[in-house]
Write a protein that holds these residues in place. Structure first.
Motif, PDB file in Angstrom:
ATOM      1  N   LEU A   3      15.862  59.870  42.236  1.00  0.00           N
ATOM      2  CA  LEU A   3      16.661  58.773  42.764  1.00  0.00           C
ATOM      3  C   LEU A   3      16.100  58.444  44.139  1.00  0.00           C
ATOM      4  O   LEU A   3      15.919  59.346  44.963  1.00  0.00           O
ATOM      5  N   CYS A   4      15.807  57.177  44.379  1.00  0.00           N
ATOM      6  CA  CYS A   4      15.362  56.753  45.699  1.00  0.00           C
ATOM      7  C   CYS A   4      16.351  55.727  46.230  1.00  0.00           C
ATOM      8  O   CYS A   4      16.842  54.878  45.479  1.00  0.00           O
ATOM      9  N   MET A   5      16.639  55.807  47.524  1.00  0.00           N
ATOM     10  CA  MET A   5      17.699  55.002  48.113  1.00  0.00           C
ATOM     11  C   MET A   5      17.230  54.325  49.392  1.00  0.00           C
ATOM     12  O   MET A   5      16.433  54.878  50.149  1.00  0.00           O
ATOM     13  N   VAL A   6      17.765  53.135  49.627  1.00  0.00           N
ATOM     14  CA  VAL A   6      17.617  52.445  50.903  1.00  0.00           C
ATOM     15  C   VAL A   6      19.000  52.405  51.539  1.00  0.00           C
ATOM     16  O   VAL A   6      19.937  51.827  50.975  1.00  0.00           O
ATOM     17  N   ASP A  52      15.261  45.048  45.173  1.00  0.00           N
ATOM     18  CA  ASP A  52      14.487  45.676  46.242  1.00  0.00           C
ATOM     19  C   ASP A  52      14.638  47.197  46.253  1.00  0.00           C
ATOM     20  O   ASP A  52      13.699  47.920  46.599  1.00  0.00           O
ATOM     21  N   GLY A  53      15.796  47.723  45.846  1.00  0.00           N
ATOM     22  CA  GLY A  53      15.946  49.168  45.757  1.00  0.00           C
ATOM     23  C   GLY A  53      15.061  49.768  44.681  1.00  0.00           C
ATOM     24  O   GLY A  53      14.499  50.863  44.850  1.00  0.00           O
ATOM     25  N   VAL A  54      14.906  49.068  43.570  1.00  0.00           N
ATOM     26  CA  VAL A  54      14.014  49.525  42.500  1.00  0.00           C
ATOM     27  C   VAL A  54      12.565  49.464  42.968  1.00  0.00           C
ATOM     28  O   VAL A  54      11.758  50.367  42.672  1.00  0.00           O
ATOM     29  N   ALA A  55      12.217  48.424  43.725  1.00  0.00           N
ATOM     30  CA  ALA A  55      10.852  48.323  44.254  1.00  0.00           C
ATOM     31  C   ALA A  55      10.549  49.488  45.192  1.00  0.00           C
ATOM     32  O   ALA A  55       9.472  50.103  45.113  1.00  0.00           O
ATOM     33  N   MET A  56      11.480  49.803  46.068  1.00  0.00           N
ATOM     34  CA  MET A  56      11.277  50.948  46.963  1.00  0.00           C
ATOM     35  C   MET A  56      11.091  52.231  46.165  1.00  0.00           C
ATOM     36  O   MET A  56      10.242  53.081  46.474  1.00  0.00           O
ATOM     37  N   THR A  57      11.854  52.373  45.101  1.00  0.00           N
ATOM     38  CA  THR A  57      11.740  53.549  44.237  1.00  0.00           C
ATOM     39  C   THR A  57      10.359  53.635  43.611  1.00  0.00           C
ATOM     40  O   THR A  57       9.735  54.705  43.568  1.00  0.00           O
ATOM     41  N   ALA A  58       9.876  52.515  43.107  1.00  0.00           N
ATOM     42  CA  ALA A  58       8.545  52.487  42.499  1.00  0.00           C
ATOM     43  C   ALA A  58       7.483  52.911  43.506  1.00  0.00           C
ATOM     44  O   ALA A  58       6.549  53.657  43.172  1.00  0.00           O
ATOM     45  N   LEU A  93       9.488  54.380  35.954  1.00  0.00           N
ATOM     46  CA  LEU A  93      10.480  53.566  36.641  1.00  0.00           C
ATOM     47  C   LEU A  93      11.494  53.060  35.622  1.00  0.00           C
ATOM     48  O   LEU A  93      11.134  52.605  34.534  1.00  0.00           O
ATOM     49  N   HIS A  94      12.780  53.145  35.964  1.00  0.00           N
ATOM     50  CA  HIS A  94      13.839  52.734  35.041  1.00  0.00           C
ATOM     51  C   HIS A  94      14.671  51.625  35.700  1.00  0.00           C
ATOM     52  O   HIS A  94      15.732  51.882  36.280  1.00  0.00           O
ATOM     53  N   PRO A  95      14.196  50.384  35.633  1.00  0.00           N
ATOM     54  CA  PRO A  95      14.916  49.293  36.300  1.00  0.00           C
ATOM     55  C   PRO A  95      16.157  48.837  35.564  1.00  0.00           C
ATOM     56  O   PRO A  95      17.021  48.181  36.157  1.00  0.00           O
ATOM     57  N   GLY A  96      16.261  49.148  34.266  1.00  0.00           N
ATOM     58  CA  GLY A  96      17.380  48.660  33.479  1.00  0.00           C
ATOM     59  C   GLY A  96      17.167  47.227  33.035  1.00  0.00           C
ATOM     60  O   GLY A  96      16.222  46.553  33.457  1.00  0.00           O
ATOM     61  N   PRO A  97      18.043  46.712  32.169  1.00  0.00           N
ATOM     62  CA  PRO A  97      17.838  45.368  31.595  1.00  0.00           C
ATOM     63  C   PRO A  97      17.787  44.248  32.620  1.00  0.00           C
ATOM     64  O   PRO A  97      17.076  43.268  32.428  1.00  0.00           O
ATOM     65  N   THR A  98      18.541  44.376  33.717  1.00  0.00           N
ATOM     66  CA  THR A  98      18.559  43.290  34.707  1.00  0.00           C
ATOM     67  C   THR A  98      17.760  43.610  35.961  1.00  0.00           C
ATOM     68  O   THR A  98      17.680  42.773  36.871  1.00  0.00           O
ATOM     69  N   VAL A 151       4.404  47.433  47.934  1.00  0.00           N
ATOM     70  CA  VAL A 151       3.745  48.458  47.116  1.00  0.00           C
ATOM     71  C   VAL A 151       4.561  48.696  45.849  1.00  0.00           C
ATOM     72  O   VAL A 151       4.017  48.822  44.743  1.00  0.00           O
ATOM     73  N   GLY A 152       5.889  48.740  45.991  1.00  0.00           N
ATOM     74  CA  GLY A 152       6.740  48.968  44.830  1.00  0.00           C
ATOM     75  C   GLY A 152       6.747  47.806  43.862  1.00  0.00           C
ATOM     76  O   GLY A 152       6.763  47.999  42.642  1.00  0.00           O
ATOM     77  N   ALA A 153       6.738  46.585  44.379  1.00  0.00           N
ATOM     78  CA  ALA A 153       6.667  45.418  43.492  1.00  0.00           C
ATOM     79  C   ALA A 153       5.362  45.429  42.712  1.00  0.00           C
ATOM     80  O   ALA A 153       5.327  45.108  41.515  1.00  0.00           O
TER      81      ALA A 153
END
Length: 317
Positions: free
Chosen positions: A134-137, A113-119, A152-157, A299-301
């Protein structure tokens, strides 16, 4: 001419939100169900299926080309599984496989969810136009995500940028994650309130001991409440500065309930950042409030799904 749509799910401990989102970030259709977080995994998945079913019931579903999921974590995008702390019935739950079976073979992308908010913030919000962010919740927990080189850089996982579990106090309190002195252990809403209560802050007649109540007391000048937010701000600043030093971000965007404290948080945070971000290549780092609000998850998803689809069809280098 009608454009393609992405279907998006935002799965949290209290609500499962869904939407069909167009290529401009507009929500065309919405759906939501309460999360039956105290039930077994199959029951939670039925609520997800109900949201998808509502989205798929209208004519716009035929325009959906990809599906994005932003979920409370931990998530594992490599295996398509989730183990949200606040949904006990889901442990290594095969969410991607379950959603894929419901969406007619469309590609499904999973991120935290933090990556989605970032997106969302990078696509349509406060980080728009920034190549490295960097975006943070900052809420009940502290999560985050990264944008690097404009992507967007979600990383492998799907968990890259999870700043809440950077240790900023090596001799600090144990964190539920197993480490010590994590940003989350100091700066999350419950821990801001815990610190204030432990140092003598007294709630009002209503007995409200939430971080929002501590923020209200800080705005009124309560010295204990102010110190609790100042300590949280320093922890956030240390984590942000460390991240900036590693990957050269130029903006940090902060959302979530704690960010609603406004200047009580942001003023000491910006002051502390000047103490921690000293090197020339991070000294210009700015910190701003998030803009996307409660729609950030869906929106981020959708943005993550859209980026994944574009990359899937990109020519090989």
């Amino acid at each position: 001419m009608q454009t393609d749509l992405s279907a998006a799910l935002d799965i949290g401990g209290t609500k499962i939100a869904g939407a069909l989102v167009d290529t401009h970030g507009r929500l065309v259709v919405r759906a939501a169900r309460p999360t039956p977080a105290d039930k077994d995994g199959a029951t939670v998945m039925r609520a997800v299926a109900e949201v998808i079913g509502e989205l798929a019931a209208g004519p716009d579903w035929s325009r959906v080309t990809a599906v994005g999921i932003g979920s409370a974590g931990p998530v594992d995008a490599a295996t398509g599984t989730v183990s949200p702390v606040n949904i006990p019935g889901w442990r290594d739950f095969p969410l991607v496989a379950g959603v894929r079976a419901l969406v007619g073979g469309r590609p499904v992308v999973l991120v935290g969810d933090g990556v989605a908010m970032t997106a969302a913030e990078h696509w349509q919000g406060a980080a728009r136009g920034h190549a490295n962010a960097l975006c943070m919740v900052v809420s009940t927990g502290v999560g985050g995500g990264l944008v690097l080189n404009g992507r967007l850089h979600p990383g492998p996982t799907g968990n890259a940028g999870h700043i809440g579990h950077i240790s900023v106090d090596v001799d600090g309190d144990p964190c539920p994650c197993g480490s010590r002195g994590c940003v989350e252990r100091i700066a999350s809403g419950p821990n801001i309130a815990r610190r204030a209560l432990a140092h003598g802050w007294q709630p009002g007649p209503d007995g409200d001991t939430s971080a929002a109540a501590v923020a209200a007391a800080a705005h009124a000048g309560d010295p204990v409440a102010l110190r609790s937010f100042q300590r949280a701000a320093r922890a956030l600043a240390a984590g942000i500065a460390a991240t900036a030093t590693l990957v050269e971000i130029d903006i940090a965007v902060i959302g979530g309930g704690v960010a609603g404290a406004g200047d009580v948080l942001f003023r000491p945070l910006r002051a502390a950042l000047r103490d921690y971000a000293k090197l020339s290549f991070v000294s210009g780092l700015t910190v701003v409030p998030a803009q996307m609000g409660t729609d950030a998850g869906v929106v981020g998803a959708a943005a993550a799904a859209h980026q994944s689809r574009l990359e899937a069809f990109a020519p090989a280098p």
